[in-house]
Design a protein around this motif. Sequence first.
Motif, PDB file in Angstrom:
ATOM      1  N   ARG A  77      54.647  14.526  77.830  1.00 44.56           N
ATOM      2  CA  ARG A  77      54.603  15.502  77.021  1.00 44.56           C
ATOM      3  C   ARG A  77      54.868  16.650  76.181  1.00 44.56           C
ATOM      4  N   ALA A 116      57.374  14.961  74.149  1.00 40.38           N
ATOM      5  CA  ALA A 116      56.487  14.758  72.549  1.00 40.38           C
ATOM      6  C   ALA A 116      56.051  15.736  71.587  1.00 40.38           C
ATOM      7  N   LEU A 170      54.286  17.751  72.694  1.00 38.92           N
ATOM      8  CA  LEU A 170      52.760  18.581  72.936  1.00 38.92           C
ATOM      9  C   LEU A 170      52.991  19.067  73.427  1.00 38.92           C
ATOM     10  N   ARG A 214      59.891  10.739  65.142  1.00 40.60           N
ATOM     11  CA  ARG A 214      59.380  11.880  65.431  1.00 40.60           C
ATOM     12  C   ARG A 214      58.823  10.867  67.282  1.00 40.60           C
ATOM     13  N   GLN A 271      56.789   8.725  69.727  1.00 38.18           N
ATOM     14  CA  GLN A 271      55.348   8.768  69.400  1.00 38.18           C
ATOM     15  C   GLN A 271      54.998   8.076  71.124  1.00 38.18           C
ATOM     16  N   LEU A 272      53.615   9.219  71.371  1.00 39.75           N
ATOM     17  CA  LEU A 272      53.408   8.278  73.181  1.00 39.75           C
ATOM     18  C   LEU A 272      52.356   7.775  72.693  1.00 39.75           C
ATOM     19  N   PHE A 324      49.440   6.671  75.191  1.00 44.61           N
ATOM     20  CA  PHE A 324      49.053   7.635  76.203  1.00 44.61           C
ATOM     21  C   PHE A 324      48.131   6.571  77.127  1.00 44.61           C
ATOM     22  N   SER A 376      40.554   5.983  74.899  1.00 47.63           N
ATOM     23  CA  SER A 376      40.325   6.978  74.313  1.00 47.63           C
ATOM     24  C   SER A 376      41.754   7.673  73.662  1.00 47.63           C
ATOM     25  N   SER A 377      42.300   7.008  73.658  1.00 43.87           N
ATOM     26  CA  SER A 377      43.907   8.105  73.099  1.00 43.87           C
ATOM     27  C   SER A 377      43.618   7.116  71.263  1.00 43.87           C
TER      28      SER A 377
END
Lengths: 334, 519, 503, 290
Positions: free
Chosen positions: B326, B329, B331, B347, B349-350, B352, B357-358
């Motif tokens: 995180r 990323a 976050l 950037r 990219q993550l 999850f 749920s992402s």
Amino acid sequence: MGLLKQIASRVASMLGVLVVLTFAVYFIQRQLPSDPARVLAGRTASPEALAAAREQLGLDKPFLLEYFHYLGRLLHGDLGISVTSRNEVSSDIGTYLPATLELVVVAGVLALIGGLILGVIGARDGWLAGAVRFVSVAGASAPTFLVAILLLLVFYRDLGWLPAGGRGDALAASEPTGLRLIDNLVHLDGAALADTVNHLVLPALVLALSPAMAIGRVLRSSLRATMATDFVRSASAKGGSWPAVVWRHGLRNALGPALSIAGVQVSVMLGGSVIIEMLFSWPGLGNYLSDAIANSDLSAIAGVVIVLGFAYVLITFVVDTLQILIDPRLREPV
Amino acid sequence: MSDAVARIEKLVVQFDRSGTPFRALKGVSLDIAPGEIVALVGESGSGKTVLGNCLLGLVPGGHRTRITGRVEVGGTDMVGGPEKDKRRVRRNELGAVFQDPLTSLDPTMRVGKQVRERGATAQRALDALTECGVPEPGQRIRYWPHQLSGGLRQRVSIAGAITAADPGGVPSLIVADEPTTALDVRVQDQIIKLFARLRDDHGCSILLITHDLGVAAQIADRIVVMSEGEIREHGPTARVLREPQHAYTKKLLESRLDIAGPLPPASVVEAGEPVLTLSEVVKDFPAPHKRGEKRRVLHGVDVRLEAGESLVLVGESGCGKSTLLRIAAGLETPTGGRADVPPAAGRPQLIFQDARSSLTPWLSINSQLSERLAAAGVPRKDRPARVAELLGQVGLDARMAASRPRQLSGGQCQRAAIARALASSPGILLCDEPVSALDATLAAQVVDLLDDLRRSTGVSLLLVTHDLAVAKRIATRIAVMTDGRIVEEGPVEQIFASPAHPYTKQLLEASPSLAAVAS
Amino acid sequence: ACGSGDSGTKATGPADQLRLAVSSDLPTLDPSTVYQYEGNQVLTAVYEGLLSYSPDSTEAIVPQLASKYDVSKDGLTYTFTLRDDVTFTGGRTMTSKDVQASFERLADKKVASQMSYMVMGVAKYATPDDHTFVVTLAAPSSSFLSLVASPFGPKIIDSDVLTKNAADSATTYLKDHTAGTGPYELTSMTKGQGYELTSRADYWGGKPGFAKVSVKVIGDAATQLLQLQGGDLDIVTGQPVATLDQFAKNSGYKVAEYPTLQKSMLHLKVTGNLADVKLREALRAAIDRDAFTKQIFGTHAAVSTQMYPVKNVPAGTAKDDWTTDPTALTTLAAGKTLTLGYVSGHARDKQASEALQAKWAAAGAKVELVAVQGSDIYGLSSNLASAPDMIYETAYPDSTHPDTWSRLFWYSDTAKGNGALNYLVGGTKEADAAIDAGAAATDQATIDADYAKAGDLVHAQASYITLADMNDSFIMRSDLTGGGHWLPAPLTLDLRTLKRAGN
Amino acid sequence: MRPGAVAEQSAEVADPRPRRWRVVPGRVRSGSAEKICLWVVALLTVLLPIAARLMPAGETEIVGVPFTAPGAGHLLGTDDQGRDVLSRVVIGLSASWWGAIAVIASGVVIGAVIGTVAGMSGRFVDTVLMRLTDAFLALPGPLVALLVVAALGPSFRNVLIAVIVTWWPWYARIVRGQVRVLRRLPHVDAARSAGFSTFRVVTRHVFPGVLRSVVVVASMDVGAVLLVLAGLSFVGLGAPPPAAEIGSMAAAGFTYVFSAPWVALAPAGVLFAVAMISNFAGDAVQERMG
Ligand SMILES: Nc1ncnc2c1ncn2[C@@H]1O[C@H](COP(=O)(O)OP(=O)(O)OP(=O)(O)O)[C@@H](O)[C@H]1O
Ligand SMILES: Nc1ncnc2c1ncn2[C@@H]1O[C@H](COP(=O)(O)OP(=O)(O)OP(=O)(O)O)[C@@H](O)[C@H]1O
Ligand SMILES: [Mg+2]
Ligand SMILES: [Mg+2]
């Protein structure tokens, strides 16, 4: 430690709310066209008498100053003088509060018990649950005045089982608390106690009706959600019966939302007591407030608002504390 | 086999799904002998949990569920029998561990009380907790569930399952539904050994539901393979693993990522530019339960990710892997140290851990992708074509674009999430446990997809997993983390061949494998 | 389903107890402060004045605690001869000291009595002996005697109580204690719920019809009726016309009717929207008074004929009449939105205002209704611009003397406590002068002529429109007989003579 | 003040379980009776204003003798002025119905804005906004109504304002609670990591998730607001007469409840029926979505 801090911050916000409340009442009252000095001096007052009354009520000073004076006096328990009864507002409230308190507390207990029963029965499957759900929705839709008049017609006029209004025999004990149920218990006066109960039944029932339905509905849905959770399934897998599982696991977990709604319902009941007290000639704060409003009695209105606001904040506090006791997850600061 | 502890005969379970009937079990028959461990494996949604619940007499779906067939435990009819008898059996003879440990404990009851709920003595409860590997059980019985970590909670519910009311204190049949998903491999190992001991010492039978063939291989006497509500194949463990009869079983075995396999062909990575540099990263979180205090989660971590390489971070649960990702990323802001990404790399990219749920639940896949494309400056008219292209790249049908996440399966969601990450044309993909929630077949597909993407597009991967088999399949380099520090780092061959740190060694030893049984 | 008038009477109730209801609680039982006509039911049973109106609802003034009185030729000195057999609650015998103290108390600042105007013109009191009380006025006042006799007039209080509680002029003590000479004394009370009165053995006027009277506070008229039917009340009042008519047909009950000074009427602003007298006249002409009275009051009120309440001035003088003719209104009221205020909380006032509004709407005038809080109405005159153009109210004076009515409602110069109820500041200088002349006059013919003139002037100005003279209507059990009623005391019965048949 | 509301707390707990476990065992299926209720509510919303226009008599029109009993001429009789009770009930109901919807709509809008801002903001702004909300929440509802009406004058609009003042905090609390849960969910992180603006993240990726619980609560509230409006008008806080309003009609009729019962019972009964229909509909919505 955490708990103490939580309580402290609650108390602080409680005071904040009360300040907002008193200010709002003051501000609005000052915007009104009515003139409390005129009420005090009377309809035939001369201009000099009017000016004297104005000074006596502090209405000749600027608003904010007057307000701060008022707050200051408030801290000493001085709520000012009612222009209609010419009593100290605090003593008037002392006179009328016990009646309302008794009514609201009894109604509150009835609402809680009723809500609990409705919620638990309604959470199970089957025709009974369906019936309970129907009754709850219907009950929550009935206008208070309609229910009150129908109950009076049936139980008072036609069956003659219950009295029509008032708190009962004026000679019944009203010491030491002013709450007749308790006082009559203390005095071991069975007949007076029965009389008190008879008078309480109808108004308390009517007042409890819609809150009971609301609590029941919320409890039902949260209990159903709880009963569908994995931990309830685990508990059932350990051989508990439905009632046992509801008692040990279901209620505790489902009670949170029902409690918050119960807290809200207290304010509903405080408001509802105005109509109930009128219909049942109940000698309480609601009637006092109606009179005060009809007579633009500023101090009395402000006094009642403060007392009711305080009661409401207190109840919220109790509800929060109860929730913390029930749900250990809430005990830690987040 | 008339002396079976449990007997299931021609069990059919039919649910009502908003009016349309759905058969979760289509005539299943199964006996479990005393002292036998039966492993029930199969793809997600094949009916394993439903079967387990029927054994417990807890029929899911309420009164609209239609059930035919018989289920008997200790001679009691668990489906049609009187509720009173069923309760007696549950109380005395059955133990149940449910699939999700985080939610199977009552949050408003102390754990000790929950373990003892069936009337066991305090001593028995303590022993059970000790057996399940709960440290300091004497203190822990006074804890509330939320004060325990996920792994501890799972162990507590296992302890509750093995303490029945009868004098022996051990149930005769335990139904354990995925009992080790929340545990890292070392604790998992401990639980498996506990099950074996319960059988050996108390003659306890166990129905072990799992999607991990490796776990099954370790202790099961018999393996039952299910798919689509039917038993496809069953037999002694060794036979099923060595000579699978049914096509489905074969597929399951083939696709499984096993730590014992050979290393994939190494891909040459030119020692390129670093695209991500984490230097001396420190992260503090406010300590739970204590106001004002801090807890250090990362203790100065250095990571250098080079263009085109695939670095896999392995480590036990809670050691700070996700936090590190995180931070990478953007976050989370590190408490100390720096995270540098050269502008050229874009950037990061993550992706999850839980792909479903992402994805924003109420937006269609198409709008989620288009939104990214718009942010990346793709003109409106080009977007539909680009969306189709991205979906193709991850192996999804272009028609899926209109779907919302809940209409997709777990694997499809994972791919959609990858496609969405790619829409931002990143130089770096950060993947957090991308396959731990998927069944074996799906997991293999996703891992392959990521590997292909790296090879074809040259994107750099930083991937977190606790499964060494996954690491072996995809990594060029491995970093091992424990307690917020990287303790060992090196090319994949080196870590597997000659682990240096004791923790790495433990990890390798505890990882279940089919190799032992199959050979 | 709820047509209840036909359901029979429940239990006749205890023979020696009378149960009454009032619709709002009394803030205090202090006879110098209560100025509420329902509350007067309790106070007139407990306290008495020197004189009283005749309990047969006529304008005659009869002796009460004073056995006779004399007025000097110049109209300045009033000499009252007191009875010697009068005792207070507690047994003390009344003397002229008590009377003086009670009169003086009305003017006491600390008491802040609204009735203080009654004794404002007094120059001095004298008590030559225990049974003589002399009042000397500063200027002749033709209304003085009628005020002394008013049910709201000075009531005699035990002066022992007053001296014992001199610190606050006994205002606290008298809130919940009684110290009067009347047939009853207060024996218990619950604030907000009710009062128990018990008859006094040593009352000078003989034993009243009931040993006990309980007065309950029941805010809602429908609830009162319910309790009457349920057998918990003997008498209710303030009921709507439809209910009265229904109960009149029921043999278990009877409806007692008495004339009162209550008038249903309108105040009109003479400024702003209604500055044009033609418009005011047109509004008046648009009212069909007969139909209005019939709709709102049925047979329980008479159409008003005079500017004054009944029996204030001789019949045929100060006439208030017009011919109904709505035609003029349309053009005069065009483009205007008029407002009509009524006192909130009074169902019948609201009903009457709605009826007027409908009449005017039919005649082409746009009128909006505004509810005015009970006490705010007194403040309207000081902020006339924001006051409604018209006010509907049912009002009553404290006595039958025309001065009480005209001075309170019509006096246009509102300084010095005059015109306190002249909410919308109607009236004229000439009318003021006529009122003053009437007050100062000492012979009846002049008095009548002056007040008649004032009435005519106000009628011409069309700032007041009188609509109906209202009756008091009590629904009571048919076994009750013999109740008396005083003309200026609405909603109040004389409890000395009321009794249950066969008792 | 708020009898029918669902406690926001149950909505605050995000449910991590897969969808199928949320299926409540044996939950009551949406029966046809509830469907009918939903339909009736939709129809009421559309048809009431039309019906109000089609009534045989106007709001203040005097059509006959006062206190004519219900019968062929006037289905629900006439009132103390000789106005048609049926027409007045329908006209009054139409106004209350739309009033209730207006209260809820504005409550939702204000609550959504404040709740979202509080939920997305850091500690300070959140605390300030929520304390404010709490203060409003602690105001005893009926009393605020009294004061607002006393200050601004009795009119239906002012009563609506008064009710809104005490109603929005509920929605603010629900929204804030949900936003705080939602903003921690991975899909919001995903959106943030794509570099979207906060506004976009909130409006597209957070707020739509809140809408559901708000709709559920709001649907349960319509009946409650109807009753509150009627209660306030019953105690004399509504449009001044002769406006047709359910509560004030019932109150006025209450005086004649023994001699002309229909004047009070007609509005009260109709209010009861309509509140019940909308409560059943709200219940149905909750059962389906909640
Ligand atoms: N209460 C229910 N109502 C309707 N369908 C259900 C219900 N419970 C389970 N199902 C369906 O039955 C099928 C079998 O579910 P089950 O939970 O047994 O799968 P599983 O094999 O345990 O999968 P997993 O490995 O994902 O846990 C699934 O398709 C599921 O959607
Ligand atoms: N927002 C937070 N506040 C407080 N503590 C946190 C927070 N996020 C993570 N932690 C703590 O930081 C530690 C590391 O968490 P992290 O999620 O990075 O672990 P992980 O290595 O990914 O574990 P897993 O394999 O279980 O996902 C854990 O102990 C966790 O409890
Ligand atoms: Mg499962
Ligand atoms: Mg993690």
